[in-house]
Design an enzyme around this catalytic site. Structure first.
Site, PDB file in Angstrom:
ATOM      1  N   VAL A  16      -1.010  49.595 -20.549  1.00 40.53           N
ATOM      2  CA  VAL A  16      -1.412  50.377 -19.369  1.00 40.53           C
ATOM      3  C   VAL A  16      -0.618  50.021 -18.119  1.00 40.53           C
ATOM      4  CG1 VAL A  16      -3.733  50.833 -20.241  1.00 40.53           C
ATOM      5  CG2 VAL A  16      -3.328  48.828 -18.760  1.00 40.53           C
ATOM      6  N   TYR A  64     -14.943  35.322  -8.239  1.00 37.28           N
ATOM      7  CA  TYR A  64     -14.509  36.589  -8.836  1.00 37.28           C
ATOM      8  C   TYR A  64     -13.368  37.214  -8.034  1.00 37.28           C
ATOM      9  CZ  TYR A  64     -15.142  40.802 -11.681  1.00 37.28           C
ATOM     10  OH  TYR A  64     -14.959  41.853 -12.551  1.00 37.28           O
ATOM     11  N   SER A  97     -15.421  41.158 -27.683  1.00 39.49           N
ATOM     12  CA  SER A  97     -15.085  42.153 -26.665  1.00 39.49           C
ATOM     13  C   SER A  97     -16.251  43.101 -26.413  1.00 39.49           C
ATOM     14  CB  SER A  97     -13.865  42.979 -27.099  1.00 39.49           C
ATOM     15  OG  SER A  97     -12.698  42.178 -27.167  1.00 39.49           O
ATOM     16  N   LYS A 100     -12.154  45.750  -8.959  1.00 40.62           N
ATOM     17  CA  LYS A 100     -13.297  46.518  -9.480  1.00 40.62           C
ATOM     18  C   LYS A 100     -13.857  47.451  -8.408  1.00 40.62           C
ATOM     19  CE  LYS A 100     -13.613  44.799 -13.714  1.00 40.62           C
ATOM     20  NZ  LYS A 100     -13.361  45.593 -14.937  1.00 40.62           N
TER      21      LYS A 100
HETATM   22  C1  LIG Z   1     -18.326  34.153 -11.225  1.00 41.30           C
HETATM   23  C2  LIG Z   1     -18.468  35.479 -11.950  1.00 41.30           C
HETATM   24  C3  LIG Z   1     -19.058  35.261 -13.316  1.00 41.30           C
HETATM   25  C4  LIG Z   1     -19.286  36.593 -14.026  1.00 41.30           C
HETATM   26  C5  LIG Z   1     -17.958  37.219 -14.454  1.00 41.30           C
HETATM   27  C6  LIG Z   1     -18.253  38.385 -15.402  1.00 41.30           C
HETATM   28  C7  LIG Z   1     -16.965  38.980 -15.899  1.00 41.30           C
HETATM   29  C8  LIG Z   1     -16.375  38.458 -17.042  1.00 41.30           C
HETATM   30  C9  LIG Z   1     -15.168  38.996 -17.520  1.00 41.30           C
HETATM   31  C10 LIG Z   1     -14.585  40.037 -16.822  1.00 41.30           C
HETATM   32  O1  LIG Z   1     -13.383  40.619 -17.254  1.00 41.30           O
HETATM   33  C11 LIG Z   1     -12.208  39.979 -16.929  1.00 41.30           C
HETATM   34  C12 LIG Z   1     -11.036  40.479 -17.476  1.00 41.30           C
HETATM   35  C13 LIG Z   1      -9.826  39.853 -17.241  1.00 41.30           C
HETATM   36  C14 LIG Z   1      -9.801  38.733 -16.429  1.00 41.30           C
HETATM   37  O2  LIG Z   1      -8.587  38.112 -16.197  1.00 41.30           O
HETATM   38  C15 LIG Z   1      -8.282  37.028 -16.997  1.00 41.30           C
HETATM   39  C16 LIG Z   1      -9.080  36.654 -18.092  1.00 41.30           C
HETATM   40  C17 LIG Z   1      -8.668  35.539 -18.845  1.00 41.30           C
HETATM   41  C18 LIG Z   1      -7.511  34.871 -18.509  1.00 41.30           C
HETATM   42  C19 LIG Z   1      -6.777  35.320 -17.408  1.00 41.30           C
HETATM   43  O3  LIG Z   1      -5.657  34.677 -17.068  1.00 41.30           O
HETATM   44  N1  LIG Z   1      -7.177  36.389 -16.682  1.00 41.30           N
HETATM   45  C20 LIG Z   1     -10.967  38.244 -15.856  1.00 41.30           C
HETATM   46  C21 LIG Z   1     -12.198  38.877 -16.110  1.00 41.30           C
HETATM   47  C22 LIG Z   1     -15.181  40.557 -15.683  1.00 41.30           C
HETATM   48  O4  LIG Z   1     -14.574  41.591 -15.052  1.00 41.30           O
HETATM   49  C23 LIG Z   1     -16.382  40.030 -15.211  1.00 41.30           C
END
Ligand SMILES: CCCCCCc1ccc(Oc2ccc(Oc3cccc(O)n3)cc2)c(O)c1
Length: 257
Positions: A68, A158, A20, A165
């Site tokens: 949250v 994304y 994390s 975001k």
């Molecule tokens: C194509 C973009 C590649 C870079 C992505 C960088 C990144 C990686 C992780 C990030 O944080 C999350 C947090 C939760 C999230 O939702 C999820 C994560 C895992 C499983 C799921 O069902 N949802 C997706 C990204 C984030 O905001 C940004």
């Protein structure tokens, strides 16, 4: 710098495991002398965190449950923190969620329910948490959240998280205005892609990290420790003149067209 946070109590929300971003932040804040309080939604995460803390010899001031998505849970969590420590000096918001199936394909396919879920957990949560945390920041404070370049530009896949975001980064500015008079600062770190459990949910992650190694000014990806140190700076008095800001910790990638 040793001792930068001596005598400060900081709440860290969102350590799920050793990878994390919030765990990298935890190590930086601890090494600067901070007392740390953790909140988690899932008992599983709290158990993993407990083991990480023991392994590194970090004694938490408190570990509090907080979901949250629930205002009542947030209110109860900060009431418990108030009862345990009275005053806090900072807060790290490092949590987000969107449906995996909406982190791929076309953004135009996003469901109303999926859109609202991503906004609720990833953006609105900062508003609700700030509303409760500010009551405990009677000696001033600093709030830091985590964002990504997809808030500012279209990053394939994304999608709905990028829009969440964007809301988060705008909320940073509006909250900075509201709490500035209380001596509380609100900022965001926009980190480059880091291989976390959450990153597994975003399609195209590996391709993106490869492009960064080729194109970023520093020709390398970033890690949790680099985000941890930049967050330490923003939480500390070294950043006392900075609020409503987004600092990119991304090897400079965001400057490249
Ligand atoms: C194509 C973009 C590649 C870079 C992505 C960088 C990144 C990686 C992780 C990030 O944080 C999350 C947090 C939760 C999230 O939702 C999820 C994560 C895992 C499983 C799921 O069902 N949802 C997706 C990204 C984030 O905001 C940004």
């Amino acid at each position: 710098m040793a001792g930068l946070l001596e005598g400060k109590t900081i709440v860290v929300m969102g350590v799920a495991n050793e990878r994390s971003i919030a765990w990298g932040i935890t190590k930086s804040l601890h090494n600067a002398g901070a007392e740390l309080i953790f909140t988690n939604r899932q008992e599983r995460s709290a158990q993993k965190l407990q083991k990480l803390l023991e392994k590194d010899g970090i004694e938490p001031k408190a570990m509090v449950n907080c979901d949250v998505e629930s205002d009542e849970s947030i209110e109860a969590a900060f009431a418990e923190i108030k009862e345990k420590v009275g005053v806090i000096h900072g807060l790290v918001h490092s949590l987000a969620f969107a449906k995996k199936e909406e982190l791929q394909g076309e953004y135009a396919s996003t469901s109303r329910e999926g859109y609202l879920l991503a906004q609720n957990i990833s953006a609105y949560s900062l508003v609700a948490v700030t509303r409760e945390a500010r009551k405990l920041m009677t000696e001033g404070g600093s709030i830091v959240t985590q964002s990504y370049l997809g808030a500012e530009r279209v990053i394939q896949n994304y999608n709905v998280m990028g829009v969440a975001k964007a809301a988060l980064e705008s909320s940073v500015k509006y909250l900075a205005e509201d709490v500035g008079k209380d001596g509380i600062r609100v900022n965001a770190i926009s980190a480059g892609p880091i291989r976390t459990l959450a990153a597994k949910g975003v399609s195209g992650f590996n391709e993106k990290t490869a492009v960064i190694e080729e194109k970023a000014p520093l020709r390398r990806n970033v890690d949790q420790d680099q985000v941890g140190d930049a967050t330490l700076f923003l939480i500390s008095d070294m950043a006392r003149g900075i609020t409503g800001e987004v600092i990119h910790v991304d090897s400079g990638y965001h400057i490249i067209g």
